[in-house]
Design a protein around this motif. Structure first.
Motif, PDB file in Angstrom:
ATOM      1  N   PRO A  11      -2.639   9.391   4.175  1.00 17.86           N
ATOM      2  CA  PRO A  11      -1.971  10.491   3.341  1.00 17.86           C
ATOM      3  C   PRO A  11      -1.625  10.095   1.862  1.00 17.86           C
ATOM      4  CG  PRO A  11      -0.753   9.715   5.563  1.00 17.86           C
ATOM      5  CD  PRO A  11      -1.796   8.623   5.211  1.00 17.86           C
ATOM      6  N   LEU A  12      -1.695  11.192   1.117  1.00 14.68           N
ATOM      7  CA  LEU A  12      -1.500  11.146  -0.409  1.00 14.68           C
ATOM      8  C   LEU A  12      -0.248  10.386  -0.745  1.00 14.68           C
ATOM      9  CD1 LEU A  12      -2.573  11.882  -3.111  1.00 14.68           C
ATOM     10  CD2 LEU A  12      -1.288  14.206  -2.982  1.00 14.68           C
ATOM     11  N   PHE A  13       0.957  10.898   0.254  1.00 15.97           N
ATOM     12  CA  PHE A  13       2.279  10.137  -0.146  1.00 15.97           C
ATOM     13  C   PHE A  13       1.949   8.601  -0.155  1.00 15.97           C
ATOM     14  CE2 PHE A  13       5.680   7.759   1.469  1.00 15.97           C
ATOM     15  CZ  PHE A  13       6.897   7.859   0.564  1.00 15.97           C
ATOM     16  N   CYS A  14       1.310   8.020   0.830  1.00 18.05           N
ATOM     17  CA  CYS A  14       1.220   6.475   1.078  1.00 18.05           C
ATOM     18  C   CYS A  14       0.391   6.053  -0.332  1.00 18.05           C
ATOM     19  CB  CYS A  14       0.365   6.278   2.413  1.00 18.05           C
ATOM     20  SG  CYS A  14       1.232   6.441   3.784  1.00 18.05           S
ATOM     21  N   ARG A  22       3.645  -0.904  -7.204  1.00 23.33           N
ATOM     22  CA  ARG A  22       2.756  -1.662  -8.081  1.00 23.33           C
ATOM     23  C   ARG A  22       3.591  -1.417  -9.428  1.00 23.33           C
ATOM     24  NH1 ARG A  22      -3.263  -2.090  -9.747  1.00 23.33           N
ATOM     25  NH2 ARG A  22      -3.020  -3.838 -11.096  1.00 23.33           N
ATOM     26  N   ALA A  23       3.802   0.037  -9.892  1.00 23.30           N
ATOM     27  CA  ALA A  23       4.579   0.220 -11.240  1.00 23.30           C
ATOM     28  C   ALA A  23       5.930  -0.564 -11.259  1.00 23.30           C
ATOM     29  CB  ALA A  23       4.729   1.545 -11.336  1.00 23.30           C
ATOM     30  N   TYR A  49      -1.092  -1.933   0.417  1.00 19.40           N
ATOM     31  CA  TYR A  49      -0.360  -0.838   0.208  1.00 19.40           C
ATOM     32  C   TYR A  49      -0.184  -0.292  -1.105  1.00 19.40           C
ATOM     33  CZ  TYR A  49       1.880  -2.882   4.549  1.00 19.40           C
ATOM     34  OH  TYR A  49       2.109  -3.229   5.770  1.00 19.40           O
ATOM     35  N   GLU A  50       0.002  -1.202  -2.152  1.00 16.46           N
ATOM     36  CA  GLU A  50      -0.339  -0.811  -3.564  1.00 16.46           C
ATOM     37  C   GLU A  50      -1.776   0.117  -3.819  1.00 16.46           C
ATOM     38  OE1 GLU A  50       0.189  -4.080  -6.290  1.00 16.46           O
ATOM     39  OE2 GLU A  50       2.576  -4.321  -5.595  1.00 16.46           O
ATOM     40  N   LEU A  51      -2.430  -0.369  -3.147  1.00 20.92           N
ATOM     41  CA  LEU A  51      -3.717   0.344  -3.560  1.00 20.92           C
ATOM     42  C   LEU A  51      -4.004   1.654  -2.765  1.00 20.92           C
ATOM     43  CD1 LEU A  51      -6.173  -2.902  -3.869  1.00 20.92           C
ATOM     44  CD2 LEU A  51      -5.345  -1.284  -5.972  1.00 20.92           C
ATOM     45  N   LYS A  53      -4.477   1.647   0.656  1.00 23.83           N
ATOM     46  CA  LYS A  53      -5.429   1.621   1.405  1.00 23.83           C
ATOM     47  C   LYS A  53      -4.950   1.386   2.996  1.00 23.83           C
ATOM     48  CE  LYS A  53      -8.756  -0.143  -1.569  1.00 23.83           C
ATOM     49  NZ  LYS A  53      -9.937  -0.979  -1.783  1.00 23.83           N
ATOM     50  N   GLN A  54      -3.859   1.252   3.051  1.00 22.50           N
ATOM     51  CA  GLN A  54      -3.008   0.965   4.219  1.00 22.50           C
ATOM     52  C   GLN A  54      -1.510   1.716   4.085  1.00 22.50           C
ATOM     53  OE1 GLN A  54      -3.438  -2.915   5.589  1.00 22.50           O
ATOM     54  NE2 GLN A  54      -1.232  -2.915   6.515  1.00 22.50           N
ATOM     55  N   GLU A  55      -1.392   2.394   5.420  1.00 27.67           N
ATOM     56  CA  GLU A  55      -0.097   2.939   5.858  1.00 27.67           C
ATOM     57  C   GLU A  55       0.905   1.860   6.023  1.00 27.67           C
ATOM     58  OE1 GLU A  55       0.373   6.838   8.060  1.00 27.67           O
ATOM     59  OE2 GLU A  55      -1.960   6.642   8.220  1.00 27.67           O
ATOM     60  N   MET A  56       2.163   2.292   5.466  1.00 30.27           N
ATOM     61  CA  MET A  56       3.299   1.283   5.822  1.00 30.27           C
ATOM     62  C   MET A  56       4.255   2.080   6.815  1.00 30.27           C
ATOM     63  SD  MET A  56       5.806   0.212   2.569  1.00 30.27           S
ATOM     64  CE  MET A  56       4.357  -0.061   1.901  1.00 30.27           C
ATOM     65  N   LYS A  57       4.930   1.187   7.669  1.00 26.53           N
ATOM     66  CA  LYS A  57       5.970   1.606   8.583  1.00 26.53           C
ATOM     67  C   LYS A  57       7.325   1.388   7.635  1.00 26.53           C
ATOM     68  CE  LYS A  57       3.758  -0.418  12.889  1.00 26.53           C
ATOM     69  NZ  LYS A  57       3.712  -1.006  13.766  1.00 26.53           N
ATOM     70  N   ILE A  58       8.134   2.254   8.160  1.00 23.58           N
ATOM     71  CA  ILE A  58       9.431   2.327   7.639  1.00 23.58           C
ATOM     72  C   ILE A  58      10.158   1.015   7.525  1.00 23.58           C
ATOM     73  CG2 ILE A  58      11.747   3.462   7.848  1.00 23.58           C
ATOM     74  CD1 ILE A  58      10.496   5.824   8.760  1.00 23.58           C
ATOM     75  N   SER A  59      10.077   0.256   8.684  1.00 24.84           N
ATOM     76  CA  SER A  59      10.502  -1.218   8.591  1.00 24.84           C
ATOM     77  C   SER A  59      10.061  -2.139   7.420  1.00 24.84           C
ATOM     78  CB  SER A  59      10.244  -1.904   9.828  1.00 24.84           C
ATOM     79  OG  SER A  59       8.924  -2.002   9.947  1.00 24.84           O
TER      80      SER A  59
END
Length: 80
Positions: A11-14, A22-23, A49-51, A53-59
């Motif tokens: 997703p675009l949000f990710c 990263r910033a 995550y920064e790039l 390329k992978q979704e992140m869980k809330i935890s």
């Protein structure tokens, strides 16, 4: 007939959230390795995550926020 595993669209949000992480990391002068260590995650995953390329869980967001020593709501406060 071979079945190929289709890549899940990120997703675009990710993607935007990854850019934000990263910033923030660069703004604070921290390395990927340092934040990954503090968040107790693999530096390679943090890089993904920064790039975006992978979704992140809330935890995971919570662990990254803790590594930056900010609240999760502060971490999520960025222009989307």
């Amino acid at each position: 007939m071979s079945k190929r595993k289709q890549k899940k669209e990120i997703p675009l949000f990710c993607i935007e959230f990854g850019k934000h992480i990263r910033a923030l990391r660069k703004e604070k002068g921290l390395s990927i390795e340092r934040i990954a260590f503090k968040a107790d995650i693999d530096a390679q995953n943090l890089r993904k995550y920064e790039l975006g390329k992978q979704e992140m869980k809330i935890s995971m967001m919570k662990r990254i926020a803790d590594a930056f020593e900010i609240s999760t709501s502060e971490l999520l406060s960025f222009d989307k």
